[in-house]
Design an enzyme around this catalytic site. Structure first.
Site, mmCIF file in Angstrom:
data_model
loop_
_atom_site.group_PDB
_atom_site.id
_atom_site.type_symbol
_atom_site.label_atom_id
_atom_site.label_comp_id
_atom_site.label_asym_id
_atom_site.label_seq_id
_atom_site.Cartn_x
_atom_site.Cartn_y
_atom_site.Cartn_z
ATOM 1 N N LYS A 41 0.862 -1.198 0.000
ATOM 2 C CA LYS A 41 0.000 0.000 0.000
ATOM 3 C C LYS A 41 0.889 1.235 0.000
ATOM 4 C CE LYS A 41 -3.958 1.999 2.517
ATOM 5 N NZ LYS A 41 -4.895 1.817 3.634
ATOM 6 N N SER A 47 -9.805 1.877 2.540
ATOM 7 C CA SER A 47 -8.870 2.615 1.708
ATOM 8 C C SER A 47 -7.817 1.729 1.037
ATOM 9 C CB SER A 47 -8.157 3.681 2.549
ATOM 10 O OG SER A 47 -7.357 3.060 3.552
ATOM 11 N N SER A 66 -10.118 -0.365 6.801
ATOM 12 C CA SER A 66 -9.526 -0.243 5.463
ATOM 13 C C SER A 66 -8.841 -1.484 4.916
ATOM 14 C CB SER A 66 -8.533 0.912 5.436
ATOM 15 O OG SER A 66 -9.244 2.101 5.280
HETATM 16 N N1 GLN Z 1 -13.167 4.153 5.843
HETATM 17 C C1 GLN Z 1 -12.629 4.639 7.077
HETATM 18 C C2 GLN Z 1 -12.280 6.093 6.948
HETATM 19 O O1 GLN Z 1 -12.475 6.644 5.914
HETATM 20 C C3 GLN Z 1 -11.475 3.811 7.491
HETATM 21 C C4 GLN Z 1 -10.207 4.191 6.875
HETATM 22 C C5 GLN Z 1 -9.068 3.318 7.279
HETATM 23 O O2 GLN Z 1 -9.253 2.305 7.943
HETATM 24 N N2 GLN Z 1 -7.882 3.759 6.925
HETATM 25 O O3 GLN Z 1 -11.814 6.694 7.881
#
Ligand code: GLN
Length: 466
Positions: A73, A148, A172
């Site tokens: 990532k 994400s 994410s």
């Molecule tokens: N979807 C969540 C957010 O937008 C989680 C993001 C993540 O786990 N990095 O904060």
């Protein structure tokens, strides 16, 4: 595509070469990436050079991940390589050191094959917040990959790689894994070093592997986990070690009060999974997580607050984009910080507001108290059960552009995943069944602190049983 463990076994046994394994991945990436946008950059030549080095080693010295190509990532440092967090803010930045997870992958003879696309600074649930375009779901190109860590999940689902690393602050890893039909774990907070991970919300962030099945996930976690003197939040524990765990000795809780009003296809998958586990001797108990429903609002206050503090360094003076035509100090900040995308700006503003001295009592500090109450809910629940079964997500993968105008519905994607980050406990998402549109459904198993073995065993017991 070959499972990660098979590749490593074959490379170690000399049945295939690491070079062949890397060439296969590169061919698949070349074929599919133009459609999917899962990779922001591919380290093709370097991957082949590394593969040749692994092949040149005596077989007995080849590591546990020999020849396995990994998608990293784009928020983890890989020395000498660009790290952009899928943001224009970091244009031109090259990592000056290796994240601890990268060190461990390399020491095990894995090959880092490229940078996986993501939501900008890991803020999002659909990968549509990347400055470099969304990742498409390999199972249906009109749908999102989730986020994400969308690039990481899509790369595994499309068979471009057998292992990807993601980061999970509120879901994410698990949400994109569920949307793409692959396995992802958010380990216990402190299991895996965060050194070299671009910080989003430091009290919640955790790195974890995404793979096609549970066994590969176990292999990857055993390599990347373990104490790190350079990360004070990393637990002083030995690396995760796989242990045989008999599911017939386990009791699983279902928090009915937290998972009511489920989408019918997901409810039916959950019911079926319960039956499969019961047939294998797992005992079930109804449990209550009375405050879990407050996890989402608390998360969005805590995560935004920590993000506003962590991202303050990207002001173009210390780090990040520097505008050349700024007139004065205010103009400098306005122009430098304009390199952030709209969601990142929104979160920085919300976080700054809730941390401000006039509001901290009502927002940040109150949200932290709610987190404590949720943690106690889990402690109580785990005094009577070994694991907790929930859906990974309230819906399956939605259409591109469907939710990015309706932020609340996008934030709701994290409903079932966020409590694990707040409580610091591990949770794994694994595919179980398909909905009416033939999209994968992800179920989630939560475990008590450092009991990844139990949740892996339960997820493995569900594998292929739908
Ligand atoms: N979807 C969540 C957010 O937008 C989680 C993001 C993540 O786990 N990095 O904060």
């Amino acid at each position: 595509m070959m499972k990660a463990r098979e590749t490593a076994q074959k490379v170690r046994a000399g049945v295939i070469t690491a070079t062949q394994a890397a060439q296969d991945c590169l061919a698949q990436i070349e074929k599919l990436n133009p459609q999917l946008n899962a990779f922001l950059e591919i380290f093709g030549e370097e991957a082949l050079a590394r593969a040749a080095q692994i092949d040149a080693k005596p077989a007995a010295q080849r590591g546990a991940l020999a020849g396995i190509c990994v998608a990293l990532k784009d928020n983890m440092e890989f020395a000498g390589h660009t790290m952009s967090c899928a943001s224009r803010m970091l244009a031109g930045y090259k990592a000056v050191y290796n994240a601890t997870v990268v060190e461990r992958l390399l020491a095990a003879d894995a090959i880092i094959i490229g940078r996986a696309n993501m939501d900008e600074f890991a803020m999002g649930s659909s990968n549509e917040n990347s400055a470099f375009g969304p990742v498409k779901n390999p199972l249906d190109l009109t749908r999102v990959s989730g986020g994400s860590s969308g690039g990481s999940a899509a790369a595994v689902a499309a068979g471009m790689v057998s292992l990807a690393l993601g980061s999970d602050t509120g879901g994410s890893i698990r949400q994109p894994a569920a949307f793409c039909g692959v396995v992802g774990i958010k380990p216990t907070y402190g299991r895996v070093s965060r050194r070299g991970l671009a910080a989003f919300a430091s009290s919640l962030d955790q790195i974890g592997p995404i793979t096609a099945d549970v066994e590969d996930n176990i292999l990857a976690l055993s390599v990347i986990s373990g104490e790190d003197k350079n990360d004070s939040t990393c637990a002083a524990r030995a690396p995760f070690a796989a242990e045989n765990c008999e599911v017939k000795n386990l009791t699983v809780g279902v928090p009915q009060d937290f998972i009511k009003d489920l989408n019918p296809a997901i409810a039916s998958a959950l019911g079926k999974a319960k039956g499969v586990l019961q047939n294998k001797g797992v005992k079930f108990k109804d449990i209550s997580l009375p405050h879990a429903k407050y996890a989402l609002p608390a998360y969005y206050i805590v995560a935004c607050s920590e993000a506003s503090s962590n991202l303050a360094r990207f002001d173009g003076l210390r780090y990040g984009h520097k505008a050349q035509d700024a007139k004065d100090l205010e103009d400098t900040y306005l122009k430098n910080r304009a390199a952030f995308g709209p969601e990142v700006k929104r979160r920085i503003m919300l976080g700054t507001y809730s941390l401000g001295s006039a509001h901290a009592q009502d927002y940040y500090l109150k949200a932290k108290k709610v987190c404590d109450v949720i943690r106690r809910d889990f402690e109580l629940a785990f005094s009577g059960v070994d694991a907790i079964l929930t859906p990974a997500t309230p819906t399956t993968a939605f259409k591109l552009n469907d939710k990015n105008k309706d932020l609340l519905s996008l934030y709701l994607s994290d409903l079932y995943t966020v409590p694990a980050n707040i409580a610091g406990v591990p949770a794994v998402s694994a595919p179980f069944g398909r909905d009416g549109d033939n999209l994968p459904i992800g179920l989630q198993v939560y475990g008590n602190y450092c009991e990844e073995n139990k949740i892996y065993a339960l997820a493995a017991a569900l594998e292929g049983q739908w």
